[in-house]
Design an enzyme around this catalytic site. Structure first.
Site, PDB file in Angstrom:
ATOM      1  N   TYR A 136     -87.241  41.159 -24.480  1.00 60.45           N
ATOM      2  CA  TYR A 136     -85.925  41.673 -24.863  1.00 60.45           C
ATOM      3  C   TYR A 136     -85.968  43.198 -24.966  1.00 60.45           C
ATOM      4  O   TYR A 136     -85.104  43.890 -24.437  1.00 60.45           O
ATOM      5  CB  TYR A 136     -85.472  41.048 -26.185  1.00 60.45           C
ATOM      6  CG  TYR A 136     -84.082  41.453 -26.589  1.00 60.45           C
ATOM      7  CD1 TYR A 136     -82.971  40.762 -26.117  1.00 60.45           C
ATOM      8  CD2 TYR A 136     -83.871  42.535 -27.441  1.00 60.45           C
ATOM      9  CE1 TYR A 136     -81.686  41.126 -26.481  1.00 60.45           C
ATOM     10  CE2 TYR A 136     -82.589  42.909 -27.813  1.00 60.45           C
ATOM     11  CZ  TYR A 136     -81.508  42.202 -27.324  1.00 60.45           C
ATOM     12  OH  TYR A 136     -80.238  42.577 -27.683  1.00 60.45           O
ATOM     13  N   HIS A 184     -84.054  46.076 -22.516  1.00 52.67           N
ATOM     14  CA  HIS A 184     -83.133  47.076 -23.067  1.00 52.67           C
ATOM     15  C   HIS A 184     -83.635  48.507 -22.870  1.00 52.67           C
ATOM     16  O   HIS A 184     -82.834  49.431 -22.810  1.00 52.67           O
ATOM     17  CB  HIS A 184     -82.837  46.780 -24.541  1.00 52.67           C
ATOM     18  CG  HIS A 184     -81.764  45.748 -24.694  1.00 52.67           C
ATOM     19  ND1 HIS A 184     -82.004  44.413 -24.490  1.00 52.67           N
ATOM     20  CD2 HIS A 184     -80.453  45.873 -24.978  1.00 52.67           C
ATOM     21  CE1 HIS A 184     -80.873  43.757 -24.662  1.00 52.67           C
ATOM     22  NE2 HIS A 184     -79.912  44.609 -24.949  1.00 52.67           N
ATOM     23  N   TYR A 193     -74.454  52.523 -30.776  1.00 54.67           N
ATOM     24  CA  TYR A 193     -74.792  51.106 -30.653  1.00 54.67           C
ATOM     25  C   TYR A 193     -76.294  50.959 -30.853  1.00 54.67           C
ATOM     26  O   TYR A 193     -77.084  51.515 -30.104  1.00 54.67           O
ATOM     27  CB  TYR A 193     -74.365  50.611 -29.276  1.00 54.67           C
ATOM     28  CG  TYR A 193     -74.431  49.119 -29.035  1.00 54.67           C
ATOM     29  CD1 TYR A 193     -74.847  48.213 -29.999  1.00 54.67           C
ATOM     30  CD2 TYR A 193     -74.057  48.608 -27.801  1.00 54.67           C
ATOM     31  CE1 TYR A 193     -74.890  46.862 -29.752  1.00 54.67           C
ATOM     32  CE2 TYR A 193     -74.089  47.243 -27.536  1.00 54.67           C
ATOM     33  CZ  TYR A 193     -74.509  46.375 -28.513  1.00 54.67           C
ATOM     34  OH  TYR A 193     -74.552  45.022 -28.269  1.00 54.67           O
ATOM     35  N   TRP A 196     -74.969  41.161 -16.793  1.00 51.87           N
ATOM     36  CA  TRP A 196     -75.976  41.402 -17.829  1.00 51.87           C
ATOM     37  C   TRP A 196     -76.197  40.143 -18.663  1.00 51.87           C
ATOM     38  O   TRP A 196     -77.325  39.771 -18.969  1.00 51.87           O
ATOM     39  CB  TRP A 196     -75.560  42.580 -18.710  1.00 51.87           C
ATOM     40  CG  TRP A 196     -76.535  42.874 -19.810  1.00 51.87           C
ATOM     41  CD1 TRP A 196     -76.435  42.522 -21.121  1.00 51.87           C
ATOM     42  CD2 TRP A 196     -77.781  43.584 -19.698  1.00 51.87           C
ATOM     43  NE1 TRP A 196     -77.525  42.957 -21.829  1.00 51.87           N
ATOM     44  CE2 TRP A 196     -78.366  43.612 -20.971  1.00 51.87           C
ATOM     45  CE3 TRP A 196     -78.444  44.189 -18.635  1.00 51.87           C
ATOM     46  CZ2 TRP A 196     -79.590  44.231 -21.226  1.00 51.87           C
ATOM     47  CZ3 TRP A 196     -79.666  44.802 -18.890  1.00 51.87           C
ATOM     48  CH2 TRP A 196     -80.223  44.819 -20.167  1.00 51.87           C
ATOM     49  N   TRP A 197     -75.110  39.496 -19.046  1.00 53.50           N
ATOM     50  CA  TRP A 197     -75.240  38.271 -19.839  1.00 53.50           C
ATOM     51  C   TRP A 197     -76.043  37.222 -19.078  1.00 53.50           C
ATOM     52  O   TRP A 197     -76.894  36.548 -19.662  1.00 53.50           O
ATOM     53  CB  TRP A 197     -73.870  37.721 -20.208  1.00 53.50           C
ATOM     54  CG  TRP A 197     -73.149  38.516 -21.266  1.00 53.50           C
ATOM     55  CD1 TRP A 197     -73.677  39.435 -22.123  1.00 53.50           C
ATOM     56  CD2 TRP A 197     -71.760  38.451 -21.557  1.00 53.50           C
ATOM     57  NE1 TRP A 197     -72.704  39.949 -22.939  1.00 53.50           N
ATOM     58  CE2 TRP A 197     -71.515  39.353 -22.615  1.00 53.50           C
ATOM     59  CE3 TRP A 197     -70.707  37.728 -21.041  1.00 53.50           C
ATOM     60  CZ2 TRP A 197     -70.245  39.543 -23.160  1.00 53.50           C
ATOM     61  CZ3 TRP A 197     -69.448  37.912 -21.584  1.00 53.50           C
ATOM     62  CH2 TRP A 197     -69.223  38.807 -22.635  1.00 53.50           C
TER      63      TRP A 197
END
Length: 103
Positions: free
Chosen positions: A18, A22, A41, A75-76
């Site tokens: 993960y 990112h 964010y 992306w999802w």
């Protein structure tokens, strides 16, 4: 500007993956987020539970509108193998309520 906080969940054992994904966030995705009014964010990870805590400032487009864009859907789908998602690949998110703030 609205502050939005929510949590998501990783599948066990995918914490490093993960972070890796990112760190190499797609420039067109970052631009889409900024263009939609999302700033400041940050995503935090609880390594004991694989829970992710996200905090963002939002103005402009709602997340529902942003979620209709091709880049966000792509992306999802890219992240669906390592996160808890709904059948349409959207991440399972749980809004969190602010209970304390120190200015």
């Amino acid at each position: 500007m609205q502050q939005v906080v929510f949590k998501m969940k990783l599948k066990p054992g995918f914490e490093e993956e993960y972070q890796k994904r990112h760190q190499a966030i797609w420039p067109e995705l970052a631009q889409a987020l900024k263009s939609a009014g999302i700033s400041d964010y940050a995503i935090f990870q609880d390594p004991e539970t694989s829970t992710l805590f996200a905090v963002q400032k939002r103005s402009g487009t709602s997340c529902q509108e942003l979620g209709k864009t091709e880049i966000v859907q792509k992306w999802w789908a890219f992240m669906a193998d390592i996160m808890e998602t709904h059948s349409d690949k959207t991440p399972v998110t749980v809004p969190l309520q602010k209970v304390f703030y120190l200015a």
